[in-house]
Design an enzyme around this catalytic site. Sequence first.
Site, PDB file in Angstrom:
ATOM      1  N   ASP A 119       6.331  -1.583  -0.848  1.00 51.95           N
ATOM      2  CA  ASP A 119       5.232  -0.639  -0.970  1.00 51.95           C
ATOM      3  C   ASP A 119       5.714   0.568  -1.779  1.00 51.95           C
ATOM      4  O   ASP A 119       6.837   1.048  -1.568  1.00 51.95           O
ATOM      5  CB  ASP A 119       4.767  -0.202   0.419  1.00 51.95           C
ATOM      6  CG  ASP A 119       3.437   0.523   0.391  1.00 51.95           C
ATOM      7  OD1 ASP A 119       3.370   1.626  -0.192  1.00 51.95           O
ATOM      8  OD2 ASP A 119       2.471  -0.010   0.952  1.00 51.95           O
ATOM      9  N   ILE A 120       4.895   1.062  -2.686  1.00 54.00           N
ATOM     10  CA  ILE A 120       5.302   2.203  -3.517  1.00 54.00           C
ATOM     11  C   ILE A 120       5.218   3.523  -2.755  1.00 54.00           C
ATOM     12  O   ILE A 120       5.728   4.533  -3.221  1.00 54.00           O
ATOM     13  CB  ILE A 120       4.495   2.293  -4.833  1.00 54.00           C
ATOM     14  CG1 ILE A 120       3.016   2.496  -4.561  1.00 54.00           C
ATOM     15  CG2 ILE A 120       4.750   1.078  -5.710  1.00 54.00           C
ATOM     16  CD1 ILE A 120       2.213   2.897  -5.792  1.00 54.00           C
ATOM     17  N   HIS A 142       1.110  -5.544   5.832  1.00 52.11           N
ATOM     18  CA  HIS A 142       2.201  -4.582   5.750  1.00 52.11           C
ATOM     19  C   HIS A 142       3.254  -5.018   6.760  1.00 52.11           C
ATOM     20  O   HIS A 142       2.936  -5.222   7.937  1.00 52.11           O
ATOM     21  CB  HIS A 142       1.731  -3.176   6.151  1.00 52.11           C
ATOM     22  CG  HIS A 142       0.691  -2.599   5.266  1.00 52.11           C
ATOM     23  ND1 HIS A 142       0.989  -1.649   4.303  1.00 52.11           N
ATOM     24  CD2 HIS A 142      -0.650  -2.807   5.196  1.00 52.11           C
ATOM     25  CE1 HIS A 142      -0.127  -1.302   3.687  1.00 52.11           C
ATOM     26  NE2 HIS A 142      -1.136  -1.984   4.209  1.00 52.11           N
ATOM     27  N   GLY A 172      -8.087   2.525   6.450  1.00 53.60           N
ATOM     28  CA  GLY A 172      -7.003   2.855   5.534  1.00 53.60           C
ATOM     29  C   GLY A 172      -6.749   1.833   4.448  1.00 53.60           C
ATOM     30  O   GLY A 172      -5.793   1.967   3.695  1.00 53.60           O
ATOM     31  N   GLN A 173      -7.603   0.802   4.333  1.00 48.86           N
ATOM     32  CA  GLN A 173      -7.410  -0.174   3.253  1.00 48.86           C
ATOM     33  C   GLN A 173      -7.803   0.483   1.937  1.00 48.86           C
ATOM     34  O   GLN A 173      -8.910   1.007   1.804  1.00 48.86           O
ATOM     35  CB  GLN A 173      -8.240  -1.439   3.490  1.00 48.86           C
ATOM     36  CG  GLN A 173      -7.969  -2.519   2.463  1.00 48.86           C
ATOM     37  CD  GLN A 173      -8.740  -3.807   2.716  1.00 48.86           C
ATOM     38  OE1 GLN A 173      -9.616  -3.876   3.566  1.00 48.86           O
ATOM     39  NE2 GLN A 173      -8.408  -4.827   1.957  1.00 48.86           N
ATOM     40  N   HIS A 185      -3.841  -8.243   2.447  1.00 45.79           N
ATOM     41  CA  HIS A 185      -2.396  -8.014   2.433  1.00 45.79           C
ATOM     42  C   HIS A 185      -1.918  -7.583   3.804  1.00 45.79           C
ATOM     43  O   HIS A 185      -2.629  -6.920   4.550  1.00 45.79           O
ATOM     44  CB  HIS A 185      -1.982  -6.998   1.373  1.00 45.79           C
ATOM     45  CG  HIS A 185      -2.610  -5.638   1.504  1.00 45.79           C
ATOM     46  ND1 HIS A 185      -3.920  -5.384   1.159  1.00 45.79           N
ATOM     47  CD2 HIS A 185      -2.106  -4.455   1.928  1.00 45.79           C
ATOM     48  CE1 HIS A 185      -4.188  -4.111   1.356  1.00 45.79           C
ATOM     49  NE2 HIS A 185      -3.094  -3.513   1.840  1.00 45.79           N
ATOM     50  N   ASN A 214      -4.902  -3.808   7.402  1.00 47.36           N
ATOM     51  CA  ASN A 214      -5.977  -2.817   7.422  1.00 47.36           C
ATOM     52  C   ASN A 214      -7.214  -3.474   6.828  1.00 47.36           C
ATOM     53  O   ASN A 214      -7.125  -4.138   5.791  1.00 47.36           O
ATOM     54  CB  ASN A 214      -5.595  -1.581   6.605  1.00 47.36           C
ATOM     55  CG  ASN A 214      -4.412  -0.853   7.185  1.00 47.36           C
ATOM     56  OD1 ASN A 214      -4.258  -0.773   8.401  1.00 47.36           O
ATOM     57  ND2 ASN A 214      -3.561  -0.325   6.324  1.00 47.36           N
TER      58      ASN A 214
END
Length: 119
Positions: A35-36, A107, A98-99, A105, A92
């Site tokens: 994750d960035i 997390h 919070g998506q 995907h 999410n």
Amino acid sequence: MPGEPQADCLFCKIVKGEIPATVVRETETTVAFRDINPQAPTHVLVIPRLHYPDAASLAAAEPTVLADVLREAGEVAEQEKVAGTGYRVVFNTGAGAGQTVFHAHAHVLGGRGLEWPPG
């Protein structure tokens, strides 16, 4: 068409190699990358190569691919050495949860204490 890459989807572009990502694992059906904006020392996203907007739509259309995403989440946790101490897998769904990228995907979060309840 469901499952087809979307031209305006960030994660579809990562799958196609059009946008760089720090990929940690790849399978025939999934891609896992860092994750960035990490929220934990280990924060890896596991995405299906197919485009579905969220986990529920992926599960309804392609349950075996959703199982692949979850299996890869476990493999990521092992590879990242957080499986033994504990990790969280989060999907999410919707902007209110919070998506921010509407491509299913998971997390994978670990490497620090993760309080309950989350959020």
